[in-house]
Design a protein around this motif. Structure first.
Motif, PDB file in Angstrom:
ATOM      1  N   MET A 123       0.863  -1.279   0.121  1.00  0.00           N
ATOM      2  CA  MET A 123       0.085   0.164  -0.101  1.00  0.00           C
ATOM      3  C   MET A 123       0.718   1.302   0.041  1.00  0.00           C
ATOM      4  SD  MET A 123      -2.924   1.210  -0.251  1.00  0.00           S
ATOM      5  CE  MET A 123      -3.779  -0.385  -0.200  1.00  0.00           C
ATOM      6  N   ASP A 124       0.668   2.357  -0.843  1.00  0.00           N
ATOM      7  CA  ASP A 124       1.387   3.332  -0.877  1.00  0.00           C
ATOM      8  C   ASP A 124       1.267   4.363   0.051  1.00  0.00           C
ATOM      9  OD1 ASP A 124       2.057   2.784  -3.634  1.00  0.00           O
ATOM     10  OD2 ASP A 124       0.324   3.780  -4.513  1.00  0.00           O
ATOM     11  N   ASN A 125       0.229   4.357   1.078  1.00  0.00           N
ATOM     12  CA  ASN A 125       0.167   5.378   1.795  1.00  0.00           C
ATOM     13  C   ASN A 125      -0.070   4.218   3.405  1.00  0.00           C
ATOM     14  OD1 ASN A 125       0.021   7.235   4.083  1.00  0.00           O
ATOM     15  ND2 ASN A 125      -1.320   8.494   2.373  1.00  0.00           N
ATOM     16  N   GLN A 138      -2.635   5.475   6.117  1.00  0.00           N
ATOM     17  CA  GLN A 138      -3.924   5.079   5.716  1.00  0.00           C
ATOM     18  C   GLN A 138      -4.068   3.714   6.556  1.00  0.00           C
ATOM     19  OE1 GLN A 138      -4.698   4.769   1.557  1.00  0.00           O
ATOM     20  NE2 GLN A 138      -4.257   7.242   1.415  1.00  0.00           N
ATOM     21  N   ASN A 153      -8.014   9.490   5.871  1.00  0.00           N
ATOM     22  CA  ASN A 153      -7.117   8.684   5.675  1.00  0.00           C
ATOM     23  C   ASN A 153      -8.044   7.142   5.396  1.00  0.00           C
ATOM     24  OD1 ASN A 153      -4.810   9.891   5.327  1.00  0.00           O
ATOM     25  ND2 ASN A 153      -4.316   9.834   7.702  1.00  0.00           N
ATOM     26  N   ARG A 210      -9.859   7.337   2.234  1.00  0.00           N
ATOM     27  CA  ARG A 210      -8.969   6.947   0.849  1.00  0.00           C
ATOM     28  C   ARG A 210      -8.830   5.275   0.831  1.00  0.00           C
ATOM     29  NH1 ARG A 210      -6.382  11.755   3.436  1.00  0.00           N
ATOM     30  NH2 ARG A 210      -6.952  13.734   2.074  1.00  0.00           N
ATOM     31  N   LEU A 211      -8.457   4.642   2.156  1.00  0.00           N
ATOM     32  CA  LEU A 211      -7.657   3.208   2.189  1.00  0.00           C
ATOM     33  C   LEU A 211      -9.146   2.437   1.427  1.00  0.00           C
ATOM     34  CD1 LEU A 211      -6.115   0.859   2.751  1.00  0.00           C
ATOM     35  CD2 LEU A 211      -7.042   1.008   4.941  1.00  0.00           C
ATOM     36  N   GLU A 212     -10.400   3.019   1.843  1.00  0.00           N
ATOM     37  CA  GLU A 212     -11.409   2.144   1.441  1.00  0.00           C
ATOM     38  C   GLU A 212     -11.668   2.370  -0.138  1.00  0.00           C
ATOM     39  OE1 GLU A 212     -14.351   1.969   5.225  1.00  0.00           O
ATOM     40  OE2 GLU A 212     -14.435   3.761   4.196  1.00  0.00           O
ATOM     41  N   LYS A 213     -11.403   3.520  -0.618  1.00  0.00           N
ATOM     42  CA  LYS A 213     -11.558   4.068  -1.955  1.00  0.00           C
ATOM     43  C   LYS A 213     -10.504   3.038  -3.023  1.00  0.00           C
ATOM     44  CE  LYS A 213     -11.605   7.693  -5.343  1.00  0.00           C
ATOM     45  NZ  LYS A 213     -11.565   9.204  -5.569  1.00  0.00           N
ATOM     46  N   ALA A 214      -9.223   3.144  -2.217  1.00  0.00           N
ATOM     47  CA  ALA A 214      -8.319   2.372  -2.804  1.00  0.00           C
ATOM     48  C   ALA A 214      -8.686   0.705  -2.901  1.00  0.00           C
ATOM     49  CB  ALA A 214      -7.082   2.553  -2.252  1.00  0.00           C
ATOM     50  N   LEU A 215      -9.114   0.145  -1.917  1.00  0.00           N
ATOM     51  CA  LEU A 215      -9.383  -0.973  -2.044  1.00  0.00           C
ATOM     52  C   LEU A 215     -10.743  -1.436  -2.617  1.00  0.00           C
ATOM     53  CD1 LEU A 215      -8.315  -2.054   1.632  1.00  0.00           C
ATOM     54  CD2 LEU A 215      -7.263  -2.498  -0.514  1.00  0.00           C
TER      55      LEU A 215
END
Length: 325
Positions: free
Chosen positions: A1-3, A6, A36, A39-44
């Motif tokens: 994970m990039d961040n 998050q 944060n 954003r994590l939920e959006k990335a996943l």
């Protein structure tokens, strides 16, 4: 994970049962922690937790994700703690690069007391008259003369060493004693050549506050100071030596220091027209590549060396090395 932040916000919120509590633990605002996690939920591409004003509950995806990432996050924290523990006290290998002569006569003499004070440190002393590169040569500390300093290095002055222009009594009896540095061009000089760039080491002098370099007539050139000292002892000519080499040889009468200032009464008797010149001292620095490189073992050696070598020459910690006839 990039961040990683998050992931950290999600894991701490799940563990503490509150985004606000996770924010306090991480030192950020609740709004930042919530963003944060979003954003994590959006990335996943999935919802990890259901949030209300009173409760926080993980979704099935959130429970699966937490099960996988929480041990990884804990492992990262333990790794960081392990690094901090290592850096909390001076320990481990320490590589010091230094010129051959200064390392042999000065730095080597400091090591017994330094290692007795810091038994968890081991030292590699890399001696050579070629300037090292901290990164490519994997050097922690380099000890350099002033003219070897390079942009980007963090340097701290270690000490100033007197330099002497010396010759054996046998040479002076045969060739005479030069009255001034300018007269060196009429004498056999034993000069040092830098291995790095092939330059001859100039002999600097200070007269009336001004620096100058008299012309020399090199009879023998070498890239090793001990060799030049040996040649001078054999009567081959005049050379320039640091006090850490010259002191015992001068005390034994095996070498004579040239251009010495006479005592006050003798100077007054000689008249006011005499213009004396002093050999330029040798300023020596201890260097690291940057501030982040100053780990406890590096700071321990630098502080120890600076304290041991402080004050006028010779420092109390210096023990002259015996020369064999």
């Amino acid at each position: 994970m990039d961040n990683l932040r998050q992931v950290e916000c999600f894991v701490r919120a799940a563990e503490l049962g509150s985004i606000a509590a996770a924010a306090r633990k991480l030192g950020i605002t609740p709004a930042a922690a919530s963003q944060n996690i979003a954003r994590l939920e959006k990335a996943l591409g999935t919802r990890l937790m259901r949030r209300t004003t009173r409760a926080l509950a993980l979704t099935e995806s959130g429970r699966v994700y937490l099960e996988r990432v929480a041990p990884l996050l804990d492992a990262l924290e333990r790794a960081g703690e392990a690094v901090l523990a290592i850096n909390a006290r001076p320990q481990g290998p320490l590589k010091i690069a230094c010129s051959v002569a200064f390392g042999r006569y000065v730095i080597a003499g400091l090591l017994p007391r330094f290692l007795a004070a810091y038994p968890e440190i081991s030292v590699e002393l890399a001696l050579g008259d070629i300037v090292v590169d901290h990164l490519s040569d994997d050097v922690d500390i380099s000890i350099r003369f002033q003219n070897q300093l390079e942009p980007g290095l963090i340097s701290r002055k270690l000490l100033s060493v007197p330099l002497y222009i010396v010759a054996a009594p046998a040479y002076l009896a045969r060739a005479g004693t030069p009255p001034t540095p300018e007269a060196l061009k009429e004498h056999d000089c034993l000069a040092f050549r830098f291995a790095r760039d092939g330059r001859l080491l100039p002999w600097g002098f200070i007269r009336d506050g001004a620096r100058f370099e008299p012309p020399l007539r090199p009879k023998i050139i070498a890239n090793d100071i001990d060799t030049l000292a040996t040649l001078a002892l054999s009567g081959m000519g005049i050379t320039r030596l640091g006090a850490f080499i010259a002191d015992p040889l001068l005390a034994q009468g095996r070498l004579v220091s040239l251009f010495e200032r006479p005592a006050d009464k003798a100077r007054q008797a000689a008249g006011s027209q005499l213009s004396f010149a002093d050999p330029e001292p040798l300023d020596i620095y201890v260097c690291v590549v940057d501030r982040l490189a100053e780990t406890p073992k590096i700071r321990a050696f630098i502080d120890f060396a600076v304290a041991a070598l402080k004050g006028p020459w010779p420092p109390a910690s210096f023990t002259p090395r015996d020369w064999r006839a």
